[in-house]
Design a protein around this motif. Structure first.
Motif, PDB file in Angstrom:
ATOM      1  N   SER A  16      10.745   1.254   7.749  1.00 35.56           N
ATOM      2  CA  SER A  16       9.364   1.588   7.412  1.00 35.56           C
ATOM      3  C   SER A  16       8.818   0.634   6.362  1.00 35.56           C
TER       4      SER A  16
ATOM      5  N   TYR B  72       2.854   3.338   3.146  1.00 34.64           N
ATOM      6  CA  TYR B  72       4.300   3.261   3.092  1.00 34.64           C
ATOM      7  C   TYR B  72       4.904   4.661   3.075  1.00 34.64           C
ATOM      8  N   THR B  73       4.372   5.514   2.198  1.00 35.44           N
ATOM      9  CA  THR B  73       4.900   6.878   2.099  1.00 35.44           C
ATOM     10  C   THR B  73       4.781   7.602   3.431  1.00 35.44           C
ATOM     11  N   LYS B  74       3.627   7.438   4.053  1.00 35.18           N
ATOM     12  CA  LYS B  74       3.419   8.110   5.343  1.00 35.18           C
ATOM     13  C   LYS B  74       4.459   7.654   6.358  1.00 35.18           C
TER      14      LYS B  74
ATOM     15  N   VAL C  29       7.429   6.341   5.823  1.00 39.44           N
ATOM     16  CA  VAL C  29       8.764   6.816   5.465  1.00 39.44           C
ATOM     17  C   VAL C  29       8.911   8.277   5.867  1.00 39.44           C
ATOM     18  N   LEU C  30       7.895   9.071   5.539  1.00 39.57           N
ATOM     19  CA  LEU C  30       7.964  10.495   5.871  1.00 39.57           C
ATOM     20  C   LEU C  30       8.108  10.706   7.375  1.00 39.57           C
TER      21      LEU C  30
ATOM     22  N   VAL D  47      14.260   3.993   6.285  1.00 37.49           N
ATOM     23  CA  VAL D  47      13.496   3.622   5.085  1.00 37.49           C
ATOM     24  C   VAL D  47      13.271   2.119   5.062  1.00 37.49           C
TER      25      VAL D  47
ATOM     26  N   ASN E 154       0.841  -1.191   0.000  1.00 42.58           N
ATOM     27  CA  ASN E 154       0.000   0.000   0.000  1.00 42.58           C
ATOM     28  C   ASN E 154       0.885   1.254   0.000  1.00 42.58           C
ATOM     29  N   LYS E 155       0.819   1.992  -1.124  1.00 43.50           N
ATOM     30  CA  LYS E 155       1.744   3.117  -1.309  1.00 43.50           C
ATOM     31  C   LYS E 155       1.564   4.196  -0.246  1.00 43.50           C
ATOM     32  N   SER E 156       0.340   4.570  -0.019  1.00 38.14           N
ATOM     33  CA  SER E 156       0.134   5.742   0.835  1.00 38.14           C
ATOM     34  C   SER E 156       0.596   5.462   2.261  1.00 38.14           C
TER      35      SER E 156
END
Ligand SMILES: Nc1ncnc2c1ncn2[C@@H]1O[C@H](COP(=O)(O)OP(=O)(O)OP(=O)(O)O)[C@@H](O)[C@H]1O
Ligand SMILES: [Mg+2]
Length: 481
Positions: free
Chosen positions: A186, A6-8, A10-11, A183, A2-4
């Protein structure tokens, strides 16, 4: 993945690492700077407090070639003063102009007139420290017979800067490693979180498609574990509810089919007999009477079925009103016994009534409870071969009255006992119909007794006989308005 999510993650991780490093870096830099500053001024204070140093400087200031002699004295203490000819140097300045006379450093002509030098020119020791300036210095005025001089120590902070930039580099490296680790972490974390969520999503899709089997396993004690188990429970409950619905739908269909069938049978025979009567002109009076009797009989039967059904549907709708009152249950037992005695005698049954204890007055709907009693006795009469024995036995136990009707009739097969309270259920349809039964009596009885907070139970042995027992609370239904 799930990209979102994952991005969250990482951020968040990156922000965390960067801010942590920034805080640690700033803190460390500041610590190092103040450490150096404190160390410098403390060292200077200590060293210049040495009496021998002071004596040496003053006597040098009295002699010929004073600046060089003073420089020698300082040189002897360069170890304690931390003079390294790089970042930290000593100078001997003119006490009047602040011009460099000699020194270990290279800034001979260009030495700036710092606040401390100005203080020393004024005749006082310049010890003021300044965090923000690019150097640290002390200036001490020494006056001898050879003139006024200033002993000046200056540190250009290049050591501190070197250390700071090294530290900066280390923090930068740590930041880079931290970022890589974060990274990766996460990624792992996102996977650990996303996988069970994806499983749940798939399971939910399957449930939505009507497949209730997806038993997700999760022993995890975390929120996702709880969610997974809750989901399992929900799927199970949903399946059960759906099953129940299907079952009750099936029961409804069966009921409608039964009703139609039960009503069609008498209509068919009424119509048959009526047509025969219509068609035959010269029928003997006796046969005519016989046919008419069948018609009346079948109409009565239909009336009974319709009345029973009406009552059951009123029970289902909850629209039936019971006339609760206190009445003599003993009298009811006698009345039912007397009413059924003739019917029992018709079949040569030995019919008895026995009261084990005095029977109290109870609260209930007299007519409906007598209707239950009548059905209990009439069943016993119907399903016992002529010449059997049937007994009504009643008594009181604590706050409950009980009455059993016992017969030595045909009995009920084991597998049917639990079904006799179902609507239209008859063990032997042909035999029951012959005796006028529709299979509604016990289901109505059950509704009535249950509404009185009582019980009705049946035990039977095929070929041996049956006992049916009803109990009723003496005070009637509690919480009744
Ligand atoms: N005392 C008994 N002995 C043997 N079988 C019984 C007895 N009581 C009830 N049954 C069985 O249980 C079935 C259901 O009884 P129920 O009283 O509900 O219906 P019914 O007597 O057939 O018809 P209805 O009471 O509506 O006239 C009967 O058809 C019969 O097969
Ligand atoms: Mg009956």
């Amino acid at each position: 993945m799930n990209k979102s999510l994952y991005t969250k993650l990482v951020l968040i991780m990156v922000a965390l690492i960067v801010s942590l490093m920034a805080v640690v870096g700033a803190f460390l830099m500041n610590e190092i700077r103040s450490f150096y500053l404190d160390d410098f001024y403390q060292k200077m204070q200590t060293v210049f407090d040495y009496q021998t140093l002071a004596d040496g400087l003053y006597s040098a200031a009295n002699g010929a070639d004073a600046p060089e002699e003073m420089a020698k004295v300082l040189k002897a203490y360069s170890g304690q003063l931390g003079i390294d000819s790089g970042s930290r140097n000593y100078y001997i300045l003119s006490g009047d102009t602040g011009a460099v006379m000699t020194g270990s450093g290279s800034e001979t002509g260009t030495l700036a007139k710092t606040t401390n030098i100005m203080t020393a020119i004024g005749g006082n020791a310049g010890y003021v420290s300044d965090h923000s300036s690019s150097y640290m210095d002390v200036a001490l005025p020494i006056e001898g017979s050879a003139g006024r001089f200033i002993v000046y120590i200056k540190d250009n902070k290049s050591n501190v800067r070197g250390l700071s930039s090294k530290l900066f580099g280390i923090i930068g490296q740590a930041l880079l490693i931290g970022l890589i680790i974060s990274v990766l972490l996460s990624l792992l974390l996102a996977k650990a979180m996303v996988t069970p969520i994806q499983n749940l999503t798939k399971a939910a899709e399957r449930v939505a498609a009507g497949d209730f089997s997806p038993n997700l396993t999760s022993n995890a004690q975390d929120e996702i574990g709880v969610l997974t188990r809750t989901f399992n429970g929900m799927a199970l409950q949903l399946e059960k509810t759906l099953d129940d619905l299907k079952k009750s739908e099936a029961m409804r269909r069966e009921f409608v089919a039964n009703v139609s069938h039960e009503l069609r049978t008498p209509i068919t025979s009424i119509r048959g007999y009526a047509e025969t009567l219509q068609d035959s002109r010269n029928m003997p009076k006796a046969t005519e009477q016989e046919f008419l009797a069948v018609i009346v009989n079948e109409s009565d039967r239909m009336t009974k079925i319709v009345q029973d059904l009406l009552m059951l549907s009123r029970f289902d709708a909850g629209s039936i009103e019971f006339a609760y009152e206190r009445f003599s249950f003993e009298k009811s037992l006698h009345d039912v016994y007397n009413a059924m005695l003739l019917e029992a005698q018709k079949h040569s049954h030995n019919f008895t009534l026995e009261l084990k204890t005095p029977i109290p007055d109870i609260v209930g709907d007299t007519a409906r409870l007598e209707q239950v009693l009548i059905n209990m006795v009439s069943n016993a009469i119907k399903y016992t071969r002529d010449g059997g024995s049937i007994s009504m036995i009643a008594g009181r136990k604590d706050e409950v009255v009980w009455v059993s009707v016992r017969d030595n009739g045909i009995g009920i097969p084991k597998e049917d006992v639990s079904k006799v309270f179902d609507r239209f259920y008859r063990v032997d349809k042909a035999r029951s119909r012959e005796s006028g039964g529709t299979g509604l009596g016990l289901s109505i009885a059950k509704e009535i007794v249950t509404r009185h907070n009582g019980t009705i139970e049946l035990t039977s042995r095929q070929g041996k006989g049956t006992v049916i027992t009803m109990t009723l609370p003496v005070e009637g239904r509690k919480n009744e308005e």
